[in-house]
Design a protein around this motif. Structure first.
Motif, PDB file in Angstrom:
ATOM      1  N   GLN A  64      59.931 -28.609  59.567  1.00  0.00           N
ATOM      2  CA  GLN A  64      60.537 -28.244  60.777  1.00  0.00           C
ATOM      3  C   GLN A  64      62.037 -28.545  60.934  1.00  0.00           C
ATOM      4  O   GLN A  64      62.844 -27.759  61.318  1.00  0.00           O
ATOM      5  CB  GLN A  64      59.724 -28.565  62.086  1.00  0.00           C
ATOM      6  N   MET A  65      62.276 -29.661  60.413  1.00  0.00           N
ATOM      7  CA  MET A  65      63.821 -30.336  60.550  1.00  0.00           C
ATOM      8  C   MET A  65      64.442 -29.403  59.680  1.00  0.00           C
ATOM      9  O   MET A  65      65.581 -29.220  60.306  1.00  0.00           O
ATOM     10  CB  MET A  65      63.509 -31.935  60.151  1.00  0.00           C
ATOM     11  N   LEU A  66      63.975 -28.977  58.521  1.00  0.00           N
ATOM     12  CA  LEU A  66      64.960 -28.410  57.672  1.00  0.00           C
ATOM     13  C   LEU A  66      64.925 -26.609  58.254  1.00  0.00           C
ATOM     14  O   LEU A  66      66.118 -26.251  57.816  1.00  0.00           O
ATOM     15  CB  LEU A  66      64.411 -28.473  56.194  1.00  0.00           C
ATOM     16  N   THR A  67      64.001 -26.268  58.641  1.00  0.00           N
ATOM     17  CA  THR A  67      64.219 -24.892  58.797  1.00  0.00           C
ATOM     18  C   THR A  67      64.503 -24.328  60.389  1.00  0.00           C
ATOM     19  O   THR A  67      64.790 -23.394  60.706  1.00  0.00           O
ATOM     20  CB  THR A  67      62.862 -24.234  58.663  1.00  0.00           C
ATOM     21  N   ASP A  68      64.008 -25.302  61.071  1.00  0.00           N
ATOM     22  CA  ASP A  68      64.291 -24.976  62.737  1.00  0.00           C
ATOM     23  C   ASP A  68      65.460 -25.534  63.551  1.00  0.00           C
ATOM     24  O   ASP A  68      65.765 -25.248  64.594  1.00  0.00           O
ATOM     25  CB  ASP A  68      63.140 -25.309  63.495  1.00  0.00           C
ATOM     26  N   THR A  69      66.172 -26.484  62.666  1.00  0.00           N
ATOM     27  CA  THR A  69      67.320 -27.196  63.393  1.00  0.00           C
ATOM     28  C   THR A  69      68.803 -26.839  62.353  1.00  0.00           C
ATOM     29  O   THR A  69      68.498 -26.416  61.570  1.00  0.00           O
ATOM     30  CB  THR A  69      67.106 -28.666  63.563  1.00  0.00           C
ATOM     31  N   ASP A  70      69.798 -27.111  63.240  1.00  0.00           N
ATOM     32  CA  ASP A  70      70.965 -26.730  62.723  1.00  0.00           C
ATOM     33  C   ASP A  70      71.573 -28.188  61.740  1.00  0.00           C
ATOM     34  O   ASP A  70      72.515 -28.111  61.289  1.00  0.00           O
ATOM     35  CB  ASP A  70      72.159 -26.266  63.499  1.00  0.00           C
ATOM     36  N   ALA A  71      70.570 -29.019  61.827  1.00  0.00           N
ATOM     37  CA  ALA A  71      71.107 -30.645  61.548  1.00  0.00           C
ATOM     38  C   ALA A  71      71.395 -30.475  60.004  1.00  0.00           C
ATOM     39  O   ALA A  71      72.198 -31.247  59.617  1.00  0.00           O
ATOM     40  CB  ALA A  71      69.894 -31.613  61.896  1.00  0.00           C
ATOM     41  N   TYR A  72      70.401 -29.832  59.235  1.00  0.00           N
ATOM     42  CA  TYR A  72      70.733 -29.817  57.812  1.00  0.00           C
ATOM     43  C   TYR A  72      70.917 -28.563  57.388  1.00  0.00           C
ATOM     44  O   TYR A  72      69.844 -27.535  56.776  1.00  0.00           O
ATOM     45  CB  TYR A  72      69.323 -30.182  57.131  1.00  0.00           C
ATOM     46  N   LEU A 127      63.420 -27.568  49.611  1.00  0.00           N
ATOM     47  CA  LEU A 127      64.442 -28.673  48.861  1.00  0.00           C
ATOM     48  C   LEU A 127      64.583 -28.328  47.190  1.00  0.00           C
ATOM     49  O   LEU A 127      63.553 -27.721  46.654  1.00  0.00           O
ATOM     50  CB  LEU A 127      63.521 -30.023  48.885  1.00  0.00           C
ATOM     51  N   ILE A 128      65.708 -28.594  46.889  1.00  0.00           N
ATOM     52  CA  ILE A 128      66.125 -28.280  45.376  1.00  0.00           C
ATOM     53  C   ILE A 128      66.523 -29.896  44.948  1.00  0.00           C
ATOM     54  O   ILE A 128      67.323 -30.544  45.492  1.00  0.00           O
ATOM     55  CB  ILE A 128      66.970 -27.588  45.099  1.00  0.00           C
ATOM     56  N   VAL A 129      65.856 -30.332  43.993  1.00  0.00           N
ATOM     57  CA  VAL A 129      66.431 -31.671  43.318  1.00  0.00           C
ATOM     58  C   VAL A 129      67.149 -31.438  41.873  1.00  0.00           C
ATOM     59  O   VAL A 129      66.620 -30.661  40.975  1.00  0.00           O
ATOM     60  CB  VAL A 129      64.964 -32.552  42.655  1.00  0.00           C
ATOM     61  N   PRO A 161      71.838 -25.039  54.748  1.00  0.00           N
ATOM     62  CA  PRO A 161      71.536 -24.950  53.292  1.00  0.00           C
ATOM     63  C   PRO A 161      72.606 -25.612  52.447  1.00  0.00           C
ATOM     64  O   PRO A 161      73.743 -25.593  52.989  1.00  0.00           O
ATOM     65  CB  PRO A 161      71.505 -23.457  53.188  1.00  0.00           C
ATOM     66  N   GLY A 162      72.371 -26.238  51.700  1.00  0.00           N
ATOM     67  CA  GLY A 162      73.324 -27.008  50.595  1.00  0.00           C
ATOM     68  C   GLY A 162      73.613 -28.368  50.923  1.00  0.00           C
ATOM     69  O   GLY A 162      74.180 -28.994  50.434  1.00  0.00           O
ATOM     70  N   THR A 163      72.934 -28.755  51.984  1.00  0.00           N
ATOM     71  CA  THR A 163      73.137 -30.237  52.505  1.00  0.00           C
ATOM     72  C   THR A 163      72.512 -31.388  51.470  1.00  0.00           C
ATOM     73  O   THR A 163      71.626 -30.795  51.187  1.00  0.00           O
ATOM     74  CB  THR A 163      72.391 -30.637  53.871  1.00  0.00           C
ATOM     75  N   LYS A 164      73.357 -32.114  51.264  1.00  0.00           N
ATOM     76  CA  LYS A 164      72.924 -33.349  50.178  1.00  0.00           C
ATOM     77  C   LYS A 164      72.179 -34.085  51.023  1.00  0.00           C
ATOM     78  O   LYS A 164      72.612 -34.525  51.910  1.00  0.00           O
ATOM     79  CB  LYS A 164      74.090 -33.613  49.477  1.00  0.00           C
ATOM     80  N   VAL A 171      69.176 -29.403  50.422  1.00  0.00           N
ATOM     81  CA  VAL A 171      68.406 -28.375  51.285  1.00  0.00           C
ATOM     82  C   VAL A 171      68.794 -26.993  50.340  1.00  0.00           C
ATOM     83  O   VAL A 171      69.691 -26.641  50.238  1.00  0.00           O
ATOM     84  CB  VAL A 171      68.936 -28.040  52.778  1.00  0.00           C
ATOM     85  N   SER A 172      67.492 -26.223  50.357  1.00  0.00           N
ATOM     86  CA  SER A 172      67.594 -24.945  49.609  1.00  0.00           C
ATOM     87  C   SER A 172      68.536 -23.835  50.290  1.00  0.00           C
ATOM     88  O   SER A 172      68.378 -23.902  51.533  1.00  0.00           O
ATOM     89  CB  SER A 172      66.159 -24.393  49.255  1.00  0.00           C
ATOM     90  N   ARG A 173      69.358 -23.327  49.502  1.00  0.00           N
ATOM     91  CA  ARG A 173      69.832 -21.984  50.416  1.00  0.00           C
ATOM     92  C   ARG A 173      69.187 -20.692  50.579  1.00  0.00           C
ATOM     93  O   ARG A 173      69.461 -20.079  51.180  1.00  0.00           O
ATOM     94  CB  ARG A 173      71.173 -21.589  49.365  1.00  0.00           C
TER      95      ARG A 173
END
Length: 90
Positions: free
Chosen positions: A22-30, A60-62, A32-35, A70-72
Motif C-alpha cells: 500500500q505504501m508503495l502503490t497508494d502514496t506519493d512518498a515513494y 520492487l527491483i533489486v 517509481p525509481g526511488t532508491k 521502487v519499480s517503474r
C-alpha cells in the motif's frame, strides 16, 4: 523508508507485505525509481525473511551492488476523470 509511514516490525508477515504494498502503490512518498534501504535492511526493519512477494508483484527491483528501488512499471496511476455526461432528456 521512514518509520512514520512504514508498518511496524513484529506484525504478521501478511500485514507487513500489505502495508509495504500500500505504501508503495497508494502514496506519493515513494515514486517509481526511488532508491530504498538495502534489501537486507528492509528485511531486518520489518522482521520478514524475504521480500520475494513484493519482487514477484513487480513492486520492487533489486540491482545487486546498487540498491533496492521502487519499480517503474508498477507506478501508481492517476485516477481517470470521466467526461461529464449530458443530462437525460425526457
Amino acid at each position: 523508508m521512514t518509520s512514520e509511514t512504514a508498518p511496524k516490525a513484529g506484525t504478521s508477515r501478511r500485514r507487513v507485505y500489505d502495508g509495504l504494498k500500500q505504501m508503495l502503490t497508494d502514496t506519493d512518498a515513494y515514486p517509481p525509481g526511488t532508491k530504498l534501504s538495502t534489501y537486507t535492511e528492509i528485511r531486518k526493519q520489518y522482521g520478514v525473511a524475504s521480500l520475494v512477494p513484493l519482487l514477484d508483484e513487480g513492486l520492487l527491483i533489486v540491482h545487486l551492488g546498487v540498491g533496492t528501488f521502487v519499480s517503474r512499471r508498477h507506478a501508481r496511476r492517476p485516477k481517470r476523470r470521466r467526461a461529464p455526461q449530458p443530462p437525460d432528456t425526457p
